[in-house]
Scaffold this active site. Structure first.
Site: not given
Lengths: 363, 363, 363
Positions: B258-260
């Site tokens: 996922g993002h980050n």
């Protein structure tokens, strides 16, 4: 395309009553039927929709009064779902692919394309690849060097087939399938943390992994006749031998099959299933959605694993399993019922200890 | 391509006995070997296959009598699996890509292509993208605007690399990998049902989500040197910063990052693992197949999570975990053993209550 | 592209203090800000980074002393995460696609392309397909015959959209999404092992599956307005009717939605979720990562399912659930606490049985 009701009855092995010459162009739910659609009303509860649609013919349940339902004809079948399957085949238009090789395809001159094969736009076919007779490649797919595609196969858009992968006759690969990616196999110079955990089942890692060295995949992938694989699923190539999927096995979307795995015939693997490397699976095995199978184990013939079962050890033939870790379904259900009573049991044990004057250690 | 047994021994760091000049063209299981294949028989049980094949040389276990096995030469290695890794590299032909840029590729004039790079057919390379020296792009891949691909990288067919994504040297991306999709981040005008559940752990939702407003992803993805990512896996771009995967980390097929998220070095993420947004993972962490990791948590160095573990909270360095929710593996196994005895315990408690004349509340 | 701080304040509905004319070109974490970036410091802990960066303006928490932080201006917002969403939209450059139809695209002459639509390189658009006004197709995508794409849709690279699939306005499909693969539906001539297990819940299979007959998918897929679907996710077409995803629903990466499924409006399905065939899901439902949903069940409005919940049966509206099998989250947590005490309980019960002189059957 229209078919006479008579010819549909023959294809379905159905009993026909009424007007055999009715022309049928599709099949639909009763309420959504046009005048040339065959209504699907194998159960009395579906018949309620008939007056809302325009169907003149329907597949009905045994003993149904088709005249009383204002139909001109009816079909009666033994196993409705099987009849549906035959019917759906008749009316499936399939993907549109122009005959021959689309001019935008990049086909190596050494590739052999079987008679009647259709190669869609922007497909790449590599050195010495072979495409079977009447195979259909929808477009934008990759058939790498020396890959072999069987007769009458259907390769949907964006499928990736790696070098030397072999695919049987009548195989269907849904969009985005990737066959023949490299296996996920790495080794550390010294014993890795994974090896340590497998030996000790300990709760702390005492060794630290150095860098992973890659085990290249020299093997390939072999897909038997009549296999179907769902969208964006992946099958990795074997290390030395081929990863194998047996004749007639059906695989759903987003399924991962690891390197060296061998899956038997007529199995069914539902969505998001993962099978880790070097595991062997027998014939007619059913793995429900999100099931996980450990590496290097064996699943016997006819095993059925319920939804999201996580299978860590060998499973004997014919067993029905469920749970994490997966155990016999009946045992799982018994334990699960007990589990729901567990908070009460704790209170009972406390009360018992007071009653017999034992010290209450558990609180 | 043929190698002398002598040169193979050197590449493997193996001890050679017998005919050092034998020409070897491949490696295989003993029973499947041709006359120029090196048989892989590191364990006595594999030696049974030797008479069925035609191998003249084999890798054998320490102390094996190669002459008694009718071989002309033998190699002996310290850690067989590591030797296999070195051997597999020698014989891996790799994907065939013609040198230079295939005429069907769509390459923006502003893109910079390194010396020796090979760009396969129907690849798209965007504005200001940079491709490293000797990088290989098999074909039909996307390298979007301003993306950077390191030297000696291997980008397989159908890979999608989004704008401004940066990829290190020697990275391998298997078919269908998608890097730099937008992060899955949405916000409601008022508190959402998810926010409420996280605060209350309640069993009913009291608030109702209004429409989701999109948090656009302005960050990118950074992949370190020597990373490998498996077929159809996905890594989303960060919201503001980059999603990062550290040097040497290996990721299997159908994994979602996922993002980050920040993943350290030399980690191993097996098939169908999911790591939710903004989680940080240390170095040398191993997540087995289908492991799930919650968002916004921290996994320490050297953690090993067994198959399908679901990790909801931070995990300290070096811990070995298992289960849903994931806990120490030894604790999990102890609870699990007790669980299998639970139905019996219920009967015991009932009997005990009768014996001490307590009312049986639990039935 | 630069915006005045004043115009940003208006777009965010923020209160502005200080120099309204400052030109802003991006947004970043405080420590990483250039002189024209807006610093994101909605919480005092983030303000520590301000001196390390060069920001002249920031979004700050209520009551913050922007002058004391050496800023020239500040914005104050009610719900910081919502402000972030609005801000990210302003600064998102989006993918670069040249206007019009790229010459390498293969577009059937019968296809209708809306005004302002941009069609990227190597895209295939089939017979009678319709592309909405201002839709953007990044490239290498497939839009099969008679598919319909709404206005302002964004179709990323490598997306596969099958025949007759209908997609609403402003829909975003991330790279590799596959819509309209055939449903995973097969039937055996006689009762299958799966049907037997569902009836008996037995622990052994007594019947053996013969070959699977394919149920072709005559239905399609309908995606409502404002839906977003993540990278490499898949949605299968329905058997007779359409598989439906309602307006405003957001779907993450590697999610599988089976045939005939109907998902309501404003739902959120996180990564690696699987929804099996013919299940109906209400409005505003949230399924966390790796949740699995059985086939043919119903999930009510506003349900929230925690990470990796496995949902086997209907769930009433508004319920919060967790676990395998999924139950009320509060019940799950209570059972789980008891479970951790289970090994102790076993010892207690043994001691109790000795104390009251019952035979110890459980050991």
């Amino acid at each position: 395309m229209a078919f006479s009701l008579d010819s549909i009855a023959q294809a379905l092995g159905a009993r026909l009553e009424g007007d055999a010459a009715l022309q049928i162009t599709g099949a639909s739910e009763p309420a959504l039927c046009g005048a040339q659609d065959l209504a699907l009303a194998m159960d009395p509860k579906y018949a309620e929709g008939l007056p809302k649609g325009k169907a003149q013919a329907a597949i009905l349940w045994d003993g149904a009064d088709w005249q009383g339902l204002n139909l001109k004809a009816a079909l009666f079948v033994g196993r409705p779902r099987l009849a549906m399957a035959h019917l759906s085949k008749i009316f499936d238009p399939g993907p549109q692919i122009a005959p021959g090789i689309h001019p935008s395809a990049v086909v190596d001159p050494s590739a052999r394309i079987g008679p009647g094969a259709a190669i869609g736009p922007l497909t790449v076919i590599g050195v010495n690849a072979r495409i079977g007779a009447n195979a259909r490649i929808v477009g934008q797919a990759t058939i790498a060097e020396e890959a072999v595609i069987g007769d009458d196969a259907l390769i949907c858009s964006g499928v990736r087939i790696g070098a030397r992968v072999r695919i049987g006759d009548r195989v269907i690969l849904q969009p985005g399938v990737a066959l023949g990616g490299d296996g996920f196999a790495f080794v550390t110079p010294e014993k890795s943390s994974v090896e340590q955990v497998r030996e000790t089942l300990g709760d702390r890692v005492e060794v630290s992994n150095a860098a992973w060295t890659r085990l290249h995949s020299l093997g390939t992938v072999e897909i038997g006749d009549d296999v179907e694989i769902g969208a964006n699923s992946t099958v990795d190539r074997g290390t030395i031998r081929a990863t194998k999927i047996g004749r007639g096995t059906k695989i759903d979307n987003l399924v991962q099959v690891g390197h060296n795995v061998e899956i038997g015939e007529d199995c069914m693997l539902c969505g998001l299933v993962g099978v880790a490397g070097s595991t062997r699976i027998g014939n007619r095995v059913v793995l429900a959605g999100q099931v996980g199978v450990n590496d290097n184990i064996f699943i016997g013939d006819d095993v059925v694993a319920g939804g999201a079962s996580k299978i860590f050890t060998n499973v004997p033939a014919g067993r029905v399993i469920l749970g994490y870790p997966a155990i016999k379904m009946t045992t799982h259900n018994e334990i699960y019922k007990a589990l729901r009573r567990l908070p009460r049991i704790l209170r009972d044990v406390s009360a018992l200890k007071k009653a017999v004057s034992l010290p209450d250690q558990s609180n």
